[in-house]
Write a protein that holds these residues in place. Structure first.
Motif, PDB file in Angstrom:
ATOM      1  N   PRO A  73       4.268  10.745   1.802  1.00 14.32           N
ATOM      2  CA  PRO A  73       5.470   9.998   2.160  1.00 14.32           C
ATOM      3  C   PRO A  73       6.526  10.933   2.762  1.00 14.32           C
ATOM      4  N   GLY A  74       6.956  10.646   3.975  1.00 11.46           N
ATOM      5  CA  GLY A  74       7.928  11.482   4.660  1.00 11.46           C
ATOM      6  C   GLY A  74       7.328  12.301   5.796  1.00 11.46           C
ATOM      7  N   THR A  75       5.983  12.357   5.870  1.00 17.61           N
ATOM      8  CA  THR A  75       5.302  13.167   6.872  1.00 17.61           C
ATOM      9  C   THR A  75       4.643  12.263   7.912  1.00 17.61           C
ATOM     10  N   PHE A  76       4.997  12.434   9.171  1.00 15.93           N
ATOM     11  CA  PHE A  76       4.413  11.533  10.181  1.00 15.93           C
ATOM     12  C   PHE A  76       4.341  12.210  11.547  1.00 15.93           C
ATOM     13  N   LYS A  77       4.011  13.520  11.541  1.00 15.97           N
ATOM     14  CA  LYS A  77       4.002  14.244  12.808  1.00 15.97           C
ATOM     15  C   LYS A  77       2.645  14.258  13.511  1.00 15.97           C
ATOM     16  N   ASP A  78       1.552  14.275  12.718  1.00 17.85           N
ATOM     17  CA  ASP A  78       0.231  14.461  13.330  1.00 17.85           C
ATOM     18  C   ASP A  78      -0.142  13.337  14.297  1.00 17.85           C
ATOM     19  N   ARG A  79       0.161  12.116  13.896  1.00 21.53           N
ATOM     20  CA  ARG A  79      -0.195  10.993  14.771  1.00 21.53           C
ATOM     21  C   ARG A  79       0.539  11.121  16.098  1.00 21.53           C
TER      22      ARG A  79
ATOM     23  N   GLY B  46       8.845  31.139  15.005  1.00 24.80           N
ATOM     24  CA  GLY B  46       8.436  30.019  15.849  1.00 24.80           C
ATOM     25  C   GLY B  46       9.175  28.727  15.598  1.00 24.80           C
ATOM     26  N   VAL B  47       8.508  27.657  15.999  1.00 24.14           N
ATOM     27  CA  VAL B  47       9.121  26.330  15.901  1.00 24.14           C
ATOM     28  C   VAL B  47       8.348  25.485  14.909  1.00 24.14           C
ATOM     29  N   LYS B  48       8.980  24.393  14.499  1.00 25.34           N
ATOM     30  CA  LYS B  48       8.339  23.500  13.537  1.00 25.34           C
ATOM     31  C   LYS B  48       8.708  22.076  13.932  1.00 25.34           C
ATOM     32  N   ILE B  49       7.790  21.166  13.683  1.00 31.36           N
ATOM     33  CA  ILE B  49       8.158  19.764  13.879  1.00 31.36           C
ATOM     34  C   ILE B  49       8.739  19.246  12.561  1.00 31.36           C
ATOM     35  N   PHE B  50      10.026  18.936  12.596  1.00 30.48           N
ATOM     36  CA  PHE B  50      10.696  18.396  11.415  1.00 30.48           C
ATOM     37  C   PHE B  50      10.603  16.873  11.464  1.00 30.48           C
ATOM     38  N   SER B  51      10.001  16.287  10.420  1.00 30.81           N
ATOM     39  CA  SER B  51       9.940  14.828  10.346  1.00 30.81           C
ATOM     40  C   SER B  51      11.130  14.360   9.527  1.00 30.81           C
TER      41      SER B  51
ATOM     42  N   VAL C  90       0.833  -1.204   0.000  1.00 34.12           N
ATOM     43  CA  VAL C  90       0.000   0.000   0.000  1.00 34.12           C
ATOM     44  C   VAL C  90       0.870   1.257   0.000  1.00 34.12           C
ATOM     45  N   THR C  91       0.225   2.394  -0.234  1.00 35.48           N
ATOM     46  CA  THR C  91       0.956   3.661  -0.204  1.00 35.48           C
ATOM     47  C   THR C  91       0.968   4.206   1.222  1.00 35.48           C
ATOM     48  N   CYS C  92       1.708   5.272   1.372  1.00 35.52           N
ATOM     49  CA  CYS C  92       2.121   5.838   2.663  1.00 35.52           C
ATOM     50  C   CYS C  92       1.129   5.682   3.821  1.00 35.52           C
ATOM     51  N   LEU C  93       1.614   5.149   4.932  1.00 40.09           N
ATOM     52  CA  LEU C  93       0.808   5.017   6.148  1.00 40.09           C
ATOM     53  C   LEU C  93       1.268   5.993   7.238  1.00 40.09           C
ATOM     54  N   ALA C  94       2.114   6.953   6.864  1.00 37.15           N
ATOM     55  CA  ALA C  94       2.580   7.990   7.796  1.00 37.15           C
ATOM     56  C   ALA C  94       3.285   7.406   9.022  1.00 37.15           C
TER      57      ALA C  94
END
Lengths: 168, 354
Positions: free
Chosen positions: B24-30, B174-179, A122-126
């Motif tokens: 793809p590459g973004t995973f901060k919200d969770r 300000g600040v940023k969350i870098f993934s 599958v595609t991106c799962l974050a």
């Protein structure tokens, strides 16, 4: 039994989230209910949903077709959905998926002989920082499994098998 | 700020949190929602109060099933404690927050596609204008922000805007969350001031590159990025919106994917296009058809069956798409293709037949 009768309480709770004149918004949560038992939405459920929300069956079908997590065909009890997009692949997701295929003796898109697991890419799962990773989609909803190895994955499948034995 | 654009002649108002992250590459919200749920929910409640919305929705990607259940628990706790519900703090103001699960569609991160999806339709972007603050959910004025933005609100209100602006750079406060992901030793989310350099992020926080290899390229905004050729100057570039633009890229979501010298750029381009082809919603022709053909071409090139003419055609298709798509997805899909071919020609020369 109609979907409405079977999940009377759940459907009432879902409908309460949206304005009464906008009940169509409930179509996505109700589709999750509809595929809970069999892992896919059958024809009768599509008709029930259309009637319940005053939309056409075609509209219900188009929503099932648009979103990856709704299914209109039977598969394994659990869909094991491995992310192999760029960041995961940079952490070995492609090799992981290949090895998993080898270990299970199936290709991507196929189901194990006992009908327990369908393997999907599958595609991106974050969860890019925790690859190799996959989610399982089954009767108990969707669960993430992160920083996985082949051994840990095979253990998970064994545990699902044992649980299956207990249910039967 | 978006909130000031809300149309006060048309009621009711809605507030929607965009928790559909799936780039793809973004995973901060969770991570924010799981580790800091109340700060996020408080921000959402404050935004709702500010614009007079009595109902707020959190639209989570369907894969965040467990996160939604967790937030439902936290919302119930807040209701019990009297922070959500009717006549809050003795005022004539009531607020309900509901979670709503998507079902696996990257495009629903685009705000008008998200609204369509929340209305029970296929998640396809609307033609804009009108924009959500005048015509949003159910055609009513709506504020949509992402999880990180709402989560910043309580601290800014408590400490003041000057406090927030005392961090970061003149261009980006300000600040940023870098993934941080890819070939680094310690991938993860790092909350840092704007202006932190790539080198600090990768080496001080990310522990450097696996096996001590050199960095070959960086994608600073996930799969939607231009691919940056890395040298010492790039590594020492401060990450704020204006400065990153000077090195031919955008900081965007600050989702930094690090590629080392073992990675072939034709493979990277093939991977990103695989993603965009799958996620294109199909509404507008340039994106739907363009991604279909880019996928065919990148697959052929990467498999070693391609020719130089295929690479030229691929570049041509990508450039034809630019500026013609209905929403940003189509535009983003061309970034890695164009910059990959133009900045890393040797990687493509290597795999194609003469």
């Amino acid at each position: 039994m109609s979907l409405e009768k079977k999940y009377q309480k759940e459907i009432k709770q879902i409908l309460a989230k949206y304005p009464p004149e906008q009940k169509r918004s409930a179509v996505m949560p109700i589709l999750y209910l509809a595929q809970r038992e069999e892992g896919y939405v059958n024809k009768a459920a599509m008709q029930d949903i259309a009637k319940l929300l005053d939309i056409t069956e075609t509209e219900v079908a188009s929503i099932i077709g648009f979103y990856s997590l709704y299914h209109d065909e039977k598969a394994g009890k659990y869909r094991m959905q491995v992310c192999n997009d760029l960041p995961c692949a940079l952490r070995g997701a492609d090799e992981f998926l290949n090895n998993l295929c080898g270990n299970l003796g199936i290709k991507v898109g196929e189901t194990t002989a006992d009908g327990l697991v369908t393997l999907e890419a599958v595609t991106c799962l974050a969860a890019c920082d925790k690859a190799p990773m996959f989610q399982t989609q089954g009767p108990d909803g969707i669960k993430y499994h992160e920083n996985m190895t082949i051994d840990k994955t095979l253990e998970l499948i064994e545990a699902l098998k044992r649980a299956e034995g207990e249910v039967k | 700020m978006k909130w000031s654009f809300i149309d006060n002649k048309n009621w009711p108002h809605y507030v929607v949190a965009n928790a559909d992250e799936s780039e793809p590459g973004t995973f901060k919200d969770r991570e924010i929602m799981e580790s800091n749920p109340f700060q996020f929910l408080e921000g959402l409640a404050l935004a709702s109060y500010a614009v007079g919305a009595t109902v707020a929705y959190i639209y989570l990607r369907g894969e965040f099933w467990q996160v939604a259940a967790f937030l439902d628990e936290k919302i119930a706790e807040m209701e019990k404690a009297g922070y959500l519900g009717d006549n809050l703090f003795g005022k004539d103001y009531s607020l309900k927050i509901f979670t709503h699960l998507g079902a696996g569609a990257y495009i629903c991160g685009e705000e008008t596609a998200l609204l369509e999806s929340l209305e029970g339709k296929r998640g396809q972007p609307r033609v804009r204008p009108p924009f959500p603050p005048s015509f949003g959910l159910y055609g009513k004025p709506t504020i949509i922000n992402n999880v990180e933005t709402f989560t910043n609100v309580p601290m800014i209100l408590a400490n003041g805007a000057d406090w927030y602006k005392s961090m970061g750079t003149q261009d980006s406060a300000g600040v940023k969350i870098f993934s941080l992901s890819g070939r680094v030793r310690k991938p993860g989310n790092y909350e840092l001031p704007f202006g932190t350099t790539f080198r600090q992020l990768i080496y001080e926080h990310g522990g450097g590159i696996q096996e001590g290899r050199p960095v070959k390229a960086i994608m600073a905004a996930g799969a939607s990025s231009s691919i940056i050729v890395v040298d010492d100057k790039v590594l020492d570039t401060p990450m704020d919106y204006a400065t990153v633009r000077t090195i031919g890229a955008d900081l965007g979501s600050a989702s930094v994917i690090v590629l080392d010298d073992t990675v072939d750029i034709d493979w990277v381009v093939n991977k990103t296009i695989h993603f965009f082809k799958h996620e294109s919603c199909g509404k507008c022709t340039p994106c739907r058809e363009g991604n279909y053909w880019m996928k065919n071409l990148t697959t052929r090139i990467h498999s070693g069956d391609g020719s130089k003419a295929d690479v030229d055609l691929l570049l041509n298709v990508a450039k034809q798409m630019q500026g013609k798509c209905l929403c940003a997805l189509g535009e983003f899909s061309t970034m890695a293709v164009v910059t990959g071919i133009e900045r890393f020609p040797q990687d493509f020369k290597k795999v194609v037949k003469a």
